[in-house]
Design an enzyme around this catalytic site. Structure first.
Site, PDB file in Angstrom:
ATOM      1  N   TYR A  64      21.990 168.691 -18.095  1.00 14.82           N
ATOM      2  CA  TYR A  64      20.787 169.476 -17.822  1.00 14.82           C
ATOM      3  C   TYR A  64      19.792 168.598 -17.073  1.00 14.82           C
ATOM      4  O   TYR A  64      19.116 167.764 -17.647  1.00 14.82           O
ATOM      5  CB  TYR A  64      20.171 170.002 -19.112  1.00 14.82           C
ATOM      6  CG  TYR A  64      21.064 170.927 -19.908  1.00 14.82           C
ATOM      7  CD1 TYR A  64      22.149 171.562 -19.317  1.00 14.82           C
ATOM      8  CD2 TYR A  64      20.847 171.151 -21.265  1.00 14.82           C
ATOM      9  CE1 TYR A  64      22.980 172.411 -20.049  1.00 14.82           C
ATOM     10  CE2 TYR A  64      21.661 171.996 -22.002  1.00 14.82           C
ATOM     11  CZ  TYR A  64      22.736 172.618 -21.388  1.00 14.82           C
ATOM     12  OH  TYR A  64      23.554 173.449 -22.121  1.00 14.82           O
ATOM     13  N   SER A 211      23.080 181.614 -24.901  1.00 18.54           N
ATOM     14  CA  SER A 211      22.706 182.815 -24.134  1.00 18.54           C
ATOM     15  C   SER A 211      22.791 184.077 -24.999  1.00 18.54           C
ATOM     16  O   SER A 211      23.345 185.092 -24.576  1.00 18.54           O
ATOM     17  CB  SER A 211      23.586 182.961 -22.882  1.00 18.54           C
ATOM     18  OG  SER A 211      23.368 181.904 -21.985  1.00 18.54           O
ATOM     19  N   GLY A 214      21.584 187.333 -23.427  1.00 21.23           N
ATOM     20  CA  GLY A 214      22.126 187.702 -22.119  1.00 21.23           C
ATOM     21  C   GLY A 214      21.369 187.044 -20.980  1.00 21.23           C
ATOM     22  O   GLY A 214      21.092 187.666 -19.956  1.00 21.23           O
ATOM     23  N   ARG A 215      21.012 185.758 -21.173  1.00 16.03           N
ATOM     24  CA  ARG A 215      20.263 184.975 -20.170  1.00 16.03           C
ATOM     25  C   ARG A 215      18.919 185.624 -19.833  1.00 16.03           C
ATOM     26  O   ARG A 215      18.451 185.559 -18.699  1.00 16.03           O
ATOM     27  CB  ARG A 215      21.104 184.767 -18.913  1.00 16.03           C
ATOM     28  CG  ARG A 215      22.448 184.104 -19.236  1.00 16.03           C
ATOM     29  CD  ARG A 215      23.280 183.825 -18.011  1.00 16.03           C
ATOM     30  NE  ARG A 215      24.582 183.324 -18.412  1.00 16.03           N
ATOM     31  CZ  ARG A 215      24.851 182.057 -18.730  1.00 16.03           C
ATOM     32  NH1 ARG A 215      23.895 181.162 -18.694  1.00 16.03           N
ATOM     33  NH2 ARG A 215      26.062 181.689 -19.084  1.00 16.03           N
ATOM     34  N   GLY A 216      18.332 186.253 -20.839  1.00  7.88           N
ATOM     35  CA  GLY A 216      17.018 186.865 -20.673  1.00  7.88           C
ATOM     36  C   GLY A 216      17.052 188.353 -20.436  1.00  7.88           C
ATOM     37  O   GLY A 216      16.021 189.026 -20.503  1.00  7.88           O
ATOM     38  N   PHE A 218      18.127 190.807 -22.246  1.00 12.69           N
ATOM     39  CA  PHE A 218      17.739 191.660 -23.367  1.00 12.69           C
ATOM     40  C   PHE A 218      16.279 191.480 -23.758  1.00 12.69           C
ATOM     41  O   PHE A 218      15.815 192.098 -24.724  1.00 12.69           O
ATOM     42  CB  PHE A 218      18.664 191.431 -24.561  1.00 12.69           C
ATOM     43  CG  PHE A 218      20.037 191.986 -24.333  1.00 12.69           C
ATOM     44  CD1 PHE A 218      20.248 193.354 -24.243  1.00 12.69           C
ATOM     45  CD2 PHE A 218      21.126 191.150 -24.143  1.00 12.69           C
ATOM     46  CE1 PHE A 218      21.511 193.874 -24.004  1.00 12.69           C
ATOM     47  CE2 PHE A 218      22.404 191.662 -23.911  1.00 12.69           C
ATOM     48  CZ  PHE A 218      22.593 193.031 -23.838  1.00 12.69           C
TER      49      PHE A 218
END
Length: 347
Positions: A64, A211, A214-216, A218
């Site tokens: 990262y 996640s 849903g990577r944001g 939802f």
């Protein structure tokens, strides 16, 4: 809206003795991939607020940044914070001299990566050390054999795998007990339920869901795309591309409708669904905002009936979700098997 409720409960992650907060904090987006790195002082404040709120399971990786997220965590862990947290980091993805991703699991690399992470984090031992992706050129027994040595030396406490197939998990666990497997699991990413989740449960391995929102998706549905920077990798993910995202909007709308009935946010509902999967599951939603952090903690107060669970799952059935999790070239559990140990000729 569901509130923070009681202080975060604790849970046993795996069967080797590791105990963590029932929800963790994914730290990747603070430094990389989801747009430009966020202000360091703000992120340190966020991490410490999370710890003060009872979220003690922090997730990072040497990739990262690369490296910058571990450096950030190292700064956040000063002033007595280190003793309050369970820190997970990962090795296994590196960049070649020409900037391409390379997966590595050879013993020399495993050891060098661990030493470098310890230095960047400013700690003497890593609580949970994951192989970020299995190296399909190196038998998993060889990689875990080196990790076992690091455990014996006290440099790491517990071993984890990320995006590993069921067969890889079994082979690894035969060398040294695996404490946790990290995998993508959410309302619209459920392919792990067929074989990988049952394998983990059979072996007493904890499940860490990355996640989980849903990577944001939802949190706010397709409108999230309007606020993403050009540097945000999600813009190129299949589920967010034109033609797919419009159809996936239906899923968000149904989740949002049920959330309204339940008196919570759609993101809390999506997280609550995971919390109801079992006491061996720890979601690690990431955020860069304290308000979102508070909302995520509130998910633990949302109670779902079996009927509501089934209703949620019907919204995001396999046929309803349009687009793959990742684009081509990004390795996942489905292509993570490693060669047999008998093929290994050494370094």
């Amino acid at each position: 809206m569901a509130g923070q409720g009681e202080r975060l409960r604790r849970m046993k992650l795996g069967s080797q003795g590791l105990e963590v907060s029932a929800q963790g904090l994914g730290c990747m987006g603070m430094s990389a991939y989801y747009g430009p790195a966020k202000p360091e002082s703000d992120m340190i404040s966020l991490i410490r607020h999370a710890v003060d709120s009872g979220i003690t399971f922090l997730d990072t990786s040497d990739f990262y940044g690369p490296f910058t997220n571990e450096i950030l965590l190292g700064k956040a862990l000063k002033d007595g914070v280190r003793e309050k947290v369970e820190l997970a980091t990962k090795f296994g993805i590196s960049l070649t001299s020409d900037g391409k991703r390379e997966i590595r699991g050879d013993p020399a690399y495993v050891r060098a990566a661990c030493e470098a992470s310890l230095q960047r984090l400013g700690i003497s031992s890593i609580d949970l050390y994951y192989q970020h992706r299995p190296d399909t050129r190196v038998p998993i027994e060889v990689t875990v054999g080196e990790l076992k040595k690091l455990v014996e030396e006290g440099k790491i406490k517990y071993i984890g795998l990320s995006e590993a197939s069921a067969s890889t998990i079994r082979r690894a666990h035969a060398v040294h007990p695996i404490t946790a497997v990290q995998l993508e699991w959410s309302l619209w990413s459920r392919d792990v339920e067929e074989e990988i989740i049952p394998t983990c449960r059979e072996l007493g391995i904890g499940i860490v869901a990355y996640s989980p929102l849903g990577r944001g998706f939802f949190a706010s549905g397709p409108k999230m795309l309007d606020s993403l920077s050009d540097q945000d990798c999600r813009k190129s993910f299949p589920r967010f591309l034109p033609g797919n995202v419009e159809q996936n909007l239906y899923i968000f709308e149904r989740v949002n409708e049920l959330a309204s009935i339940k008196g919570c946010t759609p993101s809390q509902l999506a997280l609550a669904w995971l919390h109801h999967q079992g006491n061996d599951v720890c979601p690690i939603p990431g955020t860069t905002k304290i308000e979102n952090l508070k909302q995520n903690i509130g998910a633990l107060s949302v109670k779902l009936t079996a009927e509501e669970m089934a209703e949620l799952e019907s919204f995001a059935s396999a046929g309803a979700v349009k687009g793959d999790r990742y684009g081509p070239g990004l390795q996942t559990w489905s292509d993570s098997d490693t060669p047999p140990l008998s093929s290994w000729k050494g370094e």
